[in-house]
Design a protein around this motif. Structure first.
Motif, mmCIF file in Angstrom:
data_model
loop_
_atom_site.group_PDB
_atom_site.id
_atom_site.type_symbol
_atom_site.label_atom_id
_atom_site.label_comp_id
_atom_site.label_asym_id
_atom_site.label_seq_id
_atom_site.Cartn_x
_atom_site.Cartn_y
_atom_site.Cartn_z
ATOM 1 N N LEU A 10 0.845 -1.185 0.000
ATOM 2 C CA LEU A 10 0.000 0.000 0.000
ATOM 3 C C LEU A 10 0.886 1.243 0.000
ATOM 4 C CD1 LEU A 10 -2.615 -1.313 2.590
ATOM 5 C CD2 LEU A 10 -2.900 -1.123 0.105
ATOM 6 N N ASP A 23 1.624 3.508 2.162
ATOM 7 C CA ASP A 23 2.429 3.818 3.341
ATOM 8 C C ASP A 23 2.736 2.612 4.223
ATOM 9 O OD1 ASP A 23 -0.114 3.379 4.235
ATOM 10 O OD2 ASP A 23 -0.178 5.102 5.585
ATOM 11 N N THR A 46 -5.762 3.163 -0.050
ATOM 12 C CA THR A 46 -4.908 3.097 1.142
ATOM 13 C C THR A 46 -5.104 1.795 1.911
ATOM 14 O OG1 THR A 46 -6.475 4.080 2.721
ATOM 15 C CG2 THR A 46 -5.167 5.601 1.357
#
Length: 469
Positions: free
Chosen positions: A131, A133, A203
């Motif tokens: 993803l 982050d 996200t």
């Protein structure tokens, strides 16, 4: 005169003889060739790295502790890091120096009553989802674990804002490359189990989830995104829930092949997550799908690595021992169905040699893809004694196969498509080492454009992911 008994184990068995060794971020040396300039990003791979504790082996390949390989590419350089996922169970067993938990193919050590109070261990060993982050280490029996994308530090479990503790999140999320939406599922077992279906943003945050009742407790590992639909093929394998609930048997040994049930088909609308149709067709088993799409007539096309029965589970149970004897053959098959009724109109064989881990380029997930890349076996391989030892590309336009050339005792992992290249981690049974081979995706039958040496053995594992940037 004493006769020395020659081992019947194949070269791949050496990769499983001892736990994998972690290594810190290390520049990789090039064995031959050059790194393609288009590779700017990271290859992540997951698989069981430890299959024993205190001299006691786990019960099934699926039980090993997950270890993540990350290979970072930048310019003409590559560096890699390899680390175990620091799950709570892993840390507890490391401290104790012995196995403490049950899992898919084993019950917890100790008396039967001990099973009733101890949950199975989240091994975080099956796949990864990169993803923006974080990296998710996936294991379908529970919540994913989140890791740092660069140094692979384990940051704890991740409920993606809507998962209850222990709720499953499968190892095969489907990502729409145009919208960024992520679709996935998890099964909550019970007398009649529940299929939980999730829709997330780019996200990973779950925006919507629904629950649909299933018959009994099936073994459901993968599904398909096909245009506006999510398609589930539920094979006729059911869990005898009483046995593991009483601590009398592990999950693997409590699974029963019941072909009379047929393969149940569930078609779900990707926007509402409501059921569009339910139907049934002939029995088969599958771990993995290649892809799905809608053709010009509105029919759904689904490509599957399918088996005639459930013997594959026994073969996979034998792998950690280093000696297999069960024959379990799959094929690449195509199923055509009407999404409004779920009725199957045709099933055909595309590639009849044993194969697994079929994939398409990420940009084609849910849409037509001319090429399917897959793991397979070389012609003449005794599939009862060898693991997958080749990779190939099936051309759906010409119905032809292009196969890479691997020498004796070389075992490539699942092929990963990355910006025109195919990446595969190869266990070299001749030198007892691991390498990363990079092929031109359009010239798979030619020599790799680059081979990189890895610092330690990466045991053959399951699934990987490419992340640009």
């Amino acid at each position: 005169m004493q006769t020395v008994q020659k081992s019947s184990k194949k070269a791949w068995a050496k990769a499983f003889q001892k736990p994998a060794t972690e290594f810190p971020l290390t520049p990789l040396s090039i064995i031959e060739g050059e790194i393609p300039p288009s590779l700017n990003g990271t290859l992540y791979r997951n698989g069981p790295g430890r299959l024993e504790r205190g001299g006691i082996s786990v019960g099934h390949w699926f039980d090993g502790d997950g270890a993540i390989l990350a290979v970072h590419f930048k310019g003409d350089n590559a560096s890699a890091i390899y680390r175990y996922v620091q799950t709570e169970g892993f840390k507890e067993e490391t401290k104790a120096g012995k196995l403490l938990y049950g899992n898919y193919g084993m019950t917890a050590p100790g008396a039967v009553w001990n099973q009733w109070f101890k949950p199975i261990k989240n091994a975080a060993n099956t796949s990864v989802l990169a993803l923006p982050d974080k990296l998710l280490a996936l294991w379908e029996g529970g919540n994913p674990h989140k890791l740092d994308l660069q140094n692979l530090d384990t940051l704890g479990k991740d409920n993606l804002e809507k998962l209850d503790d222990g709720m499953g999140y499968s190892a095969h999320p489907k990502v729409d490359s145009e919208t960024g939406e992520i679709f996935n599922f998890g099964v909550s077992p019970g007398l009649n189990s529940i299929l939980n279906v999730y829709k997330s943003d780019a996200t990973g945050k779950i925006l919507k989830k629904t629950a649909h009742q299933l018959d009994g407790v099936p073994l459901l590992h993968d599904f398909v995104l096909a245009g506006g639909y999510l398609i589930f093929f539920i094979p006729p394998v059911r869990l005898n829930l009483l046995l593991p609930a009483m601590g009398l048997s592990c999950f693997s040994d409590s699974l029963e092949w019941q072909p009379k049930l047929g393969t149940q088909i569930l078609v779900i609308d990707r926007e509402t997550l409501d059921i569009v149709s339910r139907s049934e067709t002939e029995p088969w088993f599958q771990w993995h799908f290649s892809n799905g799409f809608i053709d010009d007539s509105g029919a759904v096309i689904v490509d599957i690595a399918s088996y005639e029965d459930f013997q594959t589970n026994q073969f996979l149970k034998e792998v950690p021992t280093g000696e297999t004897h069960t024959t379990s053959k799959s094929k690449l098959a195509r199923v055509i169905l009407n999404p409004q009724t779920g009725k199957v109109s045709n099933i055909e064989t595309l590639f009849d040699r044993h194969c697994e881990f079929p994939i398409v380029p990420q940009k084609n997930v849910g849409k037509y893809s001319r090429y399917t890349y897959l793991s397979t076996v070389k012609e003449g391989t005794d599939i009862s004694k060898e693991i997958l030892n080749s990779i190939a590309c099936f051309d759906h336009q010409t119905n032809t196969i292009t196969e890479a050339n691997f020498g004796e005792n070389l075992y490539p992992s699942e092929p990963i498509f990355a910006n025109g290249s195919i990446l595969t981690v190869v266990y070299n049974g001749n030198s007892e080492s691991s390498e990363l081979w990079i092929f031109d995706a359009d010239r798979l039958n030619e020599s790799p454009v680059c081979k990189l040496s890895l610092p330690s053995v990466i045991p053959p594992g399951f699934h990987g992911n490419w992340k640009d940037g």
